[in-house]
Design a protein around this motif. Structure first.
Motif, PDB file in Angstrom:
ATOM      1  N   VAL A 125     -53.973  -7.567 -65.634  1.00  0.00           N
ATOM      2  CA  VAL A 125     -55.202  -6.676 -65.673  1.00  0.00           C
ATOM      3  C   VAL A 125     -55.815  -6.335 -66.953  1.00  0.00           C
ATOM      4  CG1 VAL A 125     -56.500  -4.880 -64.366  1.00  0.00           C
ATOM      5  CG2 VAL A 125     -54.510  -6.032 -63.266  1.00  0.00           C
ATOM      6  N   PRO A 126     -56.925  -6.993 -67.504  1.00  0.00           N
ATOM      7  CA  PRO A 126     -57.084  -6.973 -68.856  1.00  0.00           C
ATOM      8  C   PRO A 126     -57.987  -5.762 -69.059  1.00  0.00           C
ATOM      9  CG  PRO A 126     -57.705  -9.035 -68.200  1.00  0.00           C
ATOM     10  CD  PRO A 126     -57.331  -8.355 -67.023  1.00  0.00           C
ATOM     11  N   HIS A 127     -57.865  -4.384 -68.329  1.00  0.00           N
ATOM     12  CA  HIS A 127     -58.515  -3.209 -68.579  1.00  0.00           C
ATOM     13  C   HIS A 127     -58.514  -2.709 -70.223  1.00  0.00           C
ATOM     14  CE1 HIS A 127     -58.552  -1.841 -64.187  1.00  0.00           C
ATOM     15  NE2 HIS A 127     -59.178  -2.643 -64.240  1.00  0.00           N
ATOM     16  N   VAL A 128     -57.148  -2.789 -70.757  1.00  0.00           N
ATOM     17  CA  VAL A 128     -57.256  -2.409 -71.934  1.00  0.00           C
ATOM     18  C   VAL A 128     -56.736  -3.619 -72.974  1.00  0.00           C
ATOM     19  CG1 VAL A 128     -56.383   0.004 -71.253  1.00  0.00           C
ATOM     20  CG2 VAL A 128     -54.537  -1.979 -71.551  1.00  0.00           C
ATOM     21  N   THR A 129     -56.459  -3.077 -74.233  1.00  0.00           N
ATOM     22  CA  THR A 129     -56.169  -4.550 -75.307  1.00  0.00           C
ATOM     23  C   THR A 129     -54.666  -3.974 -75.515  1.00  0.00           C
ATOM     24  OG1 THR A 129     -57.009  -3.359 -77.083  1.00  0.00           O
ATOM     25  CG2 THR A 129     -58.486  -4.779 -75.655  1.00  0.00           C
ATOM     26  N   THR A 130     -53.931  -5.225 -75.936  1.00  0.00           N
ATOM     27  CA  THR A 130     -52.539  -5.093 -76.377  1.00  0.00           C
ATOM     28  C   THR A 130     -52.584  -5.880 -77.814  1.00  0.00           C
ATOM     29  OG1 THR A 130     -51.938  -6.925 -75.366  1.00  0.00           O
ATOM     30  CG2 THR A 130     -51.551  -4.914 -74.060  1.00  0.00           C
ATOM     31  N   GLN A 131     -51.601  -5.519 -78.834  1.00  0.00           N
ATOM     32  CA  GLN A 131     -51.507  -6.138 -79.843  1.00  0.00           C
ATOM     33  C   GLN A 131     -51.467  -7.573 -79.571  1.00  0.00           C
ATOM     34  OE1 GLN A 131     -52.800  -4.934 -83.006  1.00  0.00           O
ATOM     35  NE2 GLN A 131     -53.294  -3.138 -81.682  1.00  0.00           N
ATOM     36  N   ASP A 132     -50.613  -8.193 -78.756  1.00  0.00           N
ATOM     37  CA  ASP A 132     -50.327  -9.601 -78.512  1.00  0.00           C
ATOM     38  C   ASP A 132     -51.203 -10.348 -77.778  1.00  0.00           C
ATOM     39  OD1 ASP A 132     -49.630  -8.215 -76.329  1.00  0.00           O
ATOM     40  OD2 ASP A 132     -47.552  -9.409 -76.168  1.00  0.00           O
ATOM     41  N   ASP A 133     -52.427  -9.733 -77.236  1.00  0.00           N
ATOM     42  CA  ASP A 133     -53.589 -10.324 -76.372  1.00  0.00           C
ATOM     43  C   ASP A 133     -54.595 -10.886 -77.335  1.00  0.00           C
ATOM     44  OD1 ASP A 133     -54.477 -11.326 -74.035  1.00  0.00           O
ATOM     45  OD2 ASP A 133     -55.290  -9.385 -73.483  1.00  0.00           O
ATOM     46  N   VAL A 134     -55.629 -11.515 -76.622  1.00  0.00           N
ATOM     47  CA  VAL A 134     -56.656 -12.095 -77.315  1.00  0.00           C
ATOM     48  C   VAL A 134     -57.420 -11.013 -78.076  1.00  0.00           C
ATOM     49  CG1 VAL A 134     -56.962 -13.949 -75.637  1.00  0.00           C
ATOM     50  CG2 VAL A 134     -58.181 -11.776 -75.427  1.00  0.00           C
ATOM     51  N   ASP A 135     -58.179 -11.335 -78.985  1.00  0.00           N
ATOM     52  CA  ASP A 135     -58.879 -10.295 -79.606  1.00  0.00           C
ATOM     53  C   ASP A 135     -59.958  -9.699 -78.825  1.00  0.00           C
ATOM     54  OD1 ASP A 135     -59.384  -9.127 -82.458  1.00  0.00           O
ATOM     55  OD2 ASP A 135     -61.510  -9.792 -82.007  1.00  0.00           O
ATOM     56  N   VAL A 136     -60.472  -8.465 -79.103  1.00  0.00           N
ATOM     57  CA  VAL A 136     -61.765  -7.921 -78.401  1.00  0.00           C
ATOM     58  C   VAL A 136     -63.106  -8.530 -78.615  1.00  0.00           C
ATOM     59  CG1 VAL A 136     -60.537  -5.725 -78.071  1.00  0.00           C
ATOM     60  CG2 VAL A 136     -62.005  -6.156 -80.006  1.00  0.00           C
ATOM     61  N   VAL A 137     -62.940  -9.272 -79.593  1.00  0.00           N
ATOM     62  CA  VAL A 137     -64.162 -10.550 -79.599  1.00  0.00           C
ATOM     63  C   VAL A 137     -63.510 -11.806 -79.261  1.00  0.00           C
ATOM     64  CG1 VAL A 137     -65.959 -11.148 -80.724  1.00  0.00           C
ATOM     65  CG2 VAL A 137     -65.387  -8.873 -81.070  1.00  0.00           C
ATOM     66  N   PRO A 138     -63.442 -12.148 -78.267  1.00  0.00           N
ATOM     67  CA  PRO A 138     -62.542 -13.615 -78.146  1.00  0.00           C
ATOM     68  C   PRO A 138     -63.239 -14.543 -78.515  1.00  0.00           C
ATOM     69  CG  PRO A 138     -63.470 -12.864 -76.067  1.00  0.00           C
ATOM     70  CD  PRO A 138     -63.560 -11.563 -77.100  1.00  0.00           C
ATOM     71  N   PRO A 139     -62.815 -15.696 -78.893  1.00  0.00           N
ATOM     72  CA  PRO A 139     -63.541 -16.953 -79.551  1.00  0.00           C
ATOM     73  C   PRO A 139     -64.404 -17.493 -78.378  1.00  0.00           C
ATOM     74  CG  PRO A 139     -61.030 -17.080 -79.811  1.00  0.00           C
ATOM     75  CD  PRO A 139     -61.133 -16.066 -78.751  1.00  0.00           C
ATOM     76  N   LEU A 140     -65.536 -17.356 -78.742  1.00  0.00           N
ATOM     77  CA  LEU A 140     -66.500 -18.040 -77.984  1.00  0.00           C
ATOM     78  C   LEU A 140     -66.278 -19.335 -77.193  1.00  0.00           C
ATOM     79  CD1 LEU A 140     -69.415 -17.485 -76.446  1.00  0.00           C
ATOM     80  CD2 LEU A 140     -70.406 -18.303 -78.680  1.00  0.00           C
ATOM     81  N   GLY A 141     -65.992 -20.291 -78.207  1.00  0.00           N
ATOM     82  CA  GLY A 141     -65.674 -21.600 -77.492  1.00  0.00           C
ATOM     83  C   GLY A 141     -64.539 -21.840 -76.767  1.00  0.00           C
ATOM     84  N   LEU A 142     -63.497 -21.080 -76.687  1.00  0.00           N
ATOM     85  CA  LEU A 142     -62.664 -20.758 -75.731  1.00  0.00           C
ATOM     86  C   LEU A 142     -63.015 -20.300 -74.453  1.00  0.00           C
ATOM     87  CD1 LEU A 142     -59.403 -21.258 -74.853  1.00  0.00           C
ATOM     88  CD2 LEU A 142     -59.127 -18.994 -76.027  1.00  0.00           C
ATOM     89  N   VAL A 143     -63.884 -19.253 -74.513  1.00  0.00           N
ATOM     90  CA  VAL A 143     -64.332 -18.609 -73.325  1.00  0.00           C
ATOM     91  C   VAL A 143     -65.385 -19.624 -72.626  1.00  0.00           C
ATOM     92  CG1 VAL A 143     -66.032 -16.895 -72.628  1.00  0.00           C
ATOM     93  CG2 VAL A 143     -64.415 -16.192 -74.201  1.00  0.00           C
TER      94      VAL A 143
END
Length: 317
Positions: A125-143
């Motif tokens: 559940v990506p409510h929050v962010t973690t250091q080992d998760d994707v960046d808070v500005v995720p790669p647009l291409g991947l999205v």
């Protein structure tokens, strides 16, 4: 259809694939909301919803009324001020740039590209962010790759009824003939009847259905966002750069799919539409900021242009 409940945790795509199975017969559905509107929803969910109130209790969640949030009723009078302070918390500490950062989120939502992160996050559940998760500005291409390759159907909150019609149309068309069980057959019959009775506009462009809006809280609702201060809109857009790109593509795809549905179920040349004029007119001003790579930034005019183009394509065949 899963999950079975009408509300609950918002799972990431990766977790959903692991939990519900991933194969050529599994279809994953997505619902997106205009990013500015969605950002405000996240803020007010934390400030006013019973769950949100418990989460932010005794944190430093912005409260211009003074002190930390407790069980006392929060004030709508400070919503705009609290909203700006809440957004500022998620930017790098600089007055000259608006760069989202990973930071604690008052035990509630981290708003940066919240919708896009659900497509690429490794969290349940990506409510929050973690250091080992994707960046808070995720790669647009991947999205966009996840959106194109993994999502079978996308709903737009702003056009909920037309989204429902599109789901029923796709489901009855692609799955209907392979249904065996009595319960599933009844579902197909119910969907087919809904398409026939409610998925068409009246001659004056009005709906033939009754829409029920469910809210999580009574306070903090806002009708328009385009008229907020320019500095506030700048912050909102900086927190949702990838969400905006995702929504714009989803909106254009959605309109094209609805028009295709109109051609199959009705005759658009006879003005038999499913996406009614009243629905697009309601959001013309709100969606202007999103339609930046289209022939027009007016969603009603864009629908008209796309219908004319589809009619011309049919005549040329």
């Amino acid at each position: 259809f899963y999950p079975k409940h009408s509300h609950g945790e918002e799972y990431s795509l990766e977790y959903s694939q692991q939990t519900y199975g991933y194969s050529n017969t599994t279809n994953f559905l997505l619902s997106v909301k205009s990013p500015r509107r969605h950002l405000w929803s996240l803020f007010t969910e934390c400030k006013y919803d019973d769950w949100g109130r418990k989460q932010i209790r005794n944190t430093n969640f912005p409260n211009a009324g003074g002190g930390k949030h407790t069980d006392d009723n929060p004030s709508e009078e400070t919503d705009d001020e609290d909203f700006v302070a809440w957004m500022q918390h998620f930017f790098e500490d600089s007055n000259s740039t608006l760069i989202p950062k990973k930071v604690e989120s008052f035990k509630c939502y981290h708003p940066s590209n919240y919708q896009a992160r659900h497509l690429v996050s490794h969290q349940k559940v990506p409510h929050v962010t973690t250091q080992d998760d994707v960046d808070v500005v995720p790669p647009l291409g991947l999205v966009m790759e996840k959106y194109r390759d993994e999502i079978a159907w996308t709903a737009l909150t702003e056009f909920f009824h037309a989204s429902q019609c599109l789901l029923y149309w796709r489901y009855t068309k692609e799955v209907g003939d392979s249904i065996d069980g009595d319960e599933d057959k009844a579902t197909i019959e119910e969907m087919t009847l809904y398409l026939q009775e409610h998925c068409i506009c009246t001659t004056d462009g009005q709906p033939t259905h009754t829409e029920t809006i469910v809210t999580h809280h009574a306070e903090g609702h806002r009708e328009t966002f385009w008229d907020m201060p320019a500095s506030t809109l700048k912050q909102m857009d900086a927190l949702t750069s990838v969400d905006r790109a995702l929504y714009q593509q989803a909106l254009v795809d959605f309109l094209a799919n609805v028009i295709e549905m109109e051609f199959e179920l009705h005759d658009p040349e006879e003005q038999n539409h499913i996406l009614c004029d009243y629905a697009t007119a309601k959001y013309e001003k709100e969606l202007e900021y999103l339609l930046v790579n289209t022939p027009t930034n007016n969603v009603t005019k864009l629908v008209e242009l796309m219908r004319k183009e589809r009619i011309a394509q049919r005549k040329n065949k």
